[in-house]
Scaffold this motif. Structure first.
Motif, mmCIF file in Angstrom:
data_model
loop_
_atom_site.group_PDB
_atom_site.id
_atom_site.type_symbol
_atom_site.label_atom_id
_atom_site.label_comp_id
_atom_site.label_asym_id
_atom_site.label_seq_id
_atom_site.Cartn_x
_atom_site.Cartn_y
_atom_site.Cartn_z
ATOM 1 N N GLU A 38 -100.112 -36.525 -5.701
ATOM 2 C CA GLU A 38 -100.947 -37.712 -5.867
ATOM 3 C C GLU A 38 -100.136 -38.999 -5.630
ATOM 4 O O GLU A 38 -100.647 -39.973 -5.079
ATOM 5 C CB GLU A 38 -101.556 -37.750 -7.272
ATOM 6 C CG GLU A 38 -102.591 -36.673 -7.536
ATOM 7 C CD GLU A 38 -103.885 -36.903 -6.790
ATOM 8 O OE1 GLU A 38 -104.648 -37.792 -7.164
ATOM 9 O OE2 GLU A 38 -104.121 -36.172 -5.796
ATOM 10 N N LEU B 75 -99.834 -39.330 -1.932
ATOM 11 C CA LEU B 75 -101.139 -39.666 -1.381
ATOM 12 C C LEU B 75 -101.468 -41.136 -1.609
ATOM 13 O O LEU B 75 -102.027 -41.805 -0.743
ATOM 14 C CB LEU B 75 -102.222 -38.786 -2.023
ATOM 15 C CG LEU B 75 -103.669 -39.038 -1.578
ATOM 16 C CD1 LEU B 75 -103.824 -38.780 -0.081
ATOM 17 C CD2 LEU B 75 -104.621 -38.158 -2.379
ATOM 18 N N ASN C 263 -103.063 -43.444 1.082
ATOM 19 C CA ASN C 263 -104.497 -43.648 0.927
ATOM 20 C C ASN C 263 -104.842 -43.852 -0.555
ATOM 21 O O ASN C 263 -105.287 -42.918 -1.237
ATOM 22 C CB ASN C 263 -105.252 -42.442 1.493
ATOM 23 C CG ASN C 263 -106.736 -42.709 1.643
ATOM 24 O OD1 ASN C 263 -107.311 -43.542 0.939
ATOM 25 N ND2 ASN C 263 -107.371 -41.985 2.553
ATOM 26 N N LYS D 115 -108.388 -42.718 -1.745
ATOM 27 C CA LYS D 115 -108.559 -41.272 -1.877
ATOM 28 C C LYS D 115 -107.847 -40.759 -3.116
ATOM 29 O O LYS D 115 -108.354 -39.865 -3.813
ATOM 30 C CB LYS D 115 -108.015 -40.569 -0.631
ATOM 31 C CG LYS D 115 -108.286 -39.072 -0.623
ATOM 32 C CD LYS D 115 -107.846 -38.428 0.695
ATOM 33 C CE LYS D 115 -108.148 -36.939 0.695
ATOM 34 N NZ LYS D 115 -107.744 -36.299 1.958
ATOM 35 N N LYS D 116 -106.691 -41.318 -3.401
ATOM 36 C CA LYS D 116 -105.955 -40.909 -4.602
ATOM 37 C C LYS D 116 -106.772 -41.227 -5.853
ATOM 38 O O LYS D 116 -106.860 -40.408 -6.779
ATOM 39 C CB LYS D 116 -104.613 -41.638 -4.671
ATOM 40 C CG LYS D 116 -103.833 -41.337 -5.953
ATOM 41 C CD LYS D 116 -102.864 -42.440 -6.274
ATOM 42 C CE LYS D 116 -102.321 -42.274 -7.681
ATOM 43 N NZ LYS D 116 -101.514 -43.415 -8.119
ATOM 44 N N THR E 150 -110.023 -41.481 -6.218
ATOM 45 C CA THR E 150 -111.161 -40.573 -6.316
ATOM 46 C C THR E 150 -110.711 -39.167 -6.690
ATOM 47 O O THR E 150 -111.291 -38.518 -7.565
ATOM 48 C CB THR E 150 -111.931 -40.535 -4.981
ATOM 49 O OG1 THR E 150 -112.384 -41.854 -4.668
ATOM 50 C CG2 THR E 150 -113.122 -39.608 -5.075
ATOM 51 N N GLN E 151 -109.659 -38.696 -6.048
ATOM 52 C CA GLN E 151 -109.178 -37.338 -6.280
ATOM 53 C C GLN E 151 -108.646 -37.172 -7.695
ATOM 54 O O GLN E 151 -108.931 -36.162 -8.363
ATOM 55 C CB GLN E 151 -108.088 -37.009 -5.256
ATOM 56 C CG GLN E 151 -107.666 -35.554 -5.234
ATOM 57 C CD GLN E 151 -106.856 -35.232 -4.001
ATOM 58 O OE1 GLN E 151 -107.404 -35.038 -2.929
ATOM 59 N NE2 GLN E 151 -105.534 -35.195 -4.154
#
Length: 249
Positions: free
Chosen positions: A25, A28, A32, A35-36, A38-39
């Motif tokens: 993470e 990431l 991004n 995206k991190k 959200t993930q």
């Protein structure tokens, strides 16, 4: 007691086994960040849902239609249990971060995940650092990340759910300065899961209600001057209705 032990094992196990995820993470996030965000949220939500299931918590959600999905908001709620946070993260439909006490940063792995899901760490004893936290919260709201705060400042241990602690007026500065809506939130049944019979856990029916959005700039002058007390009165009314409903069953 078995539920408590299982939940502790789950939390510790996740924190240890998720170290590779934290590393991933972090990388990431450099490429991004969106995206991190959200993930990381999806991972934490999954863990929280599992904990709620193991603890025997059934959640009823009311007023979700009051929550905007096209902009960030400031959630303002009563606070009676650590489970308030689990219920909040698993019911809110958009990106979210909680305001937590500064002391929580001391705990490795846990604090890493808290940072990953946009938690803010508030130093209650240092006004300068507190201001920095508010400014960070405003920036997150501008980035589309909602913030959740408990204006009572600590868990309320009063027996009667209507006996709220005074709301700290400064806690609504994020909404005042950013112009984002305030969503009043009333939660009942969370203290019955754990705090009322510590260290045992028992099943509980939890209700979370999202109230009508409040825009500070649209309030009457007196309401605007005491926006914390005004928001508290709305949450108290919501709690009173839910208390009546529960007692009538």
């Amino acid at each position: 007691m078995i539920k408590f032990i299982l939940v502790v094992i789950m939390v510790i196990g996740f924190l240890i086994l998720s170290i590779p995820l934290l590393i991933w993470e972090r990388h990431l996030g450099k490429k991004n960040p969106a995206k991190k965000n959200t993930q990381s949220l999806r991972i934490v939500q999954s863990v929280f849902r599992l904990i709620l299931k193991v603890a025997g918590v059934h959640v009823t959600v009311k007023g979700l239609e009051n929550v905007p999905t096209d902009r960030a908001v400031l959630y303002v709620g009563n606070h009676r249990s650590y489970f308030d946070i689990l219920v909040g993260y698993t019911t809110v439909p958009t990106l979210l971060g909680f305001v937590a006490k500064k002391e929580m940063e001391r705990y490795p792995l846990l604090s890493n995940w808290m940072h990953n899901v946009n938690c803010l760490f508030l130093d209650r004893e240092n006004l300068k650092e507190g201001l920095k936290t508010i400014l960070t919260g405003i920036e997150k709201v501008k980035q589309g990340i909602s913030i959740w705060i408990f204006p009572e400042g600590t868990r309320n241990r009063n027996e009667d759910i209507l006996e709220l602690l005074p709301f700290k007026e400064g806690s609504l500065k994020i909404a005042e300065k950013s112009g984002c809506p305030i969503i009043p939130v009333a939660m009942t049944g969370t203290a019955e899961v754990f705090e009322k019979q510590f260290p045992r856990m028992k099943s509980s029916n939890v209700t979370i209600e999202f109230g009508t959005p409040i825009i500070i700039r649209d309030l009457e002058p007196e309401q605007k001057k005491h926006a914390g007390a005004y928001t508290q009165s709305i949450i108290k009314d919501m709690l009173a209705r839910e208390k009546t409903t529960r007692e009538g069953k």
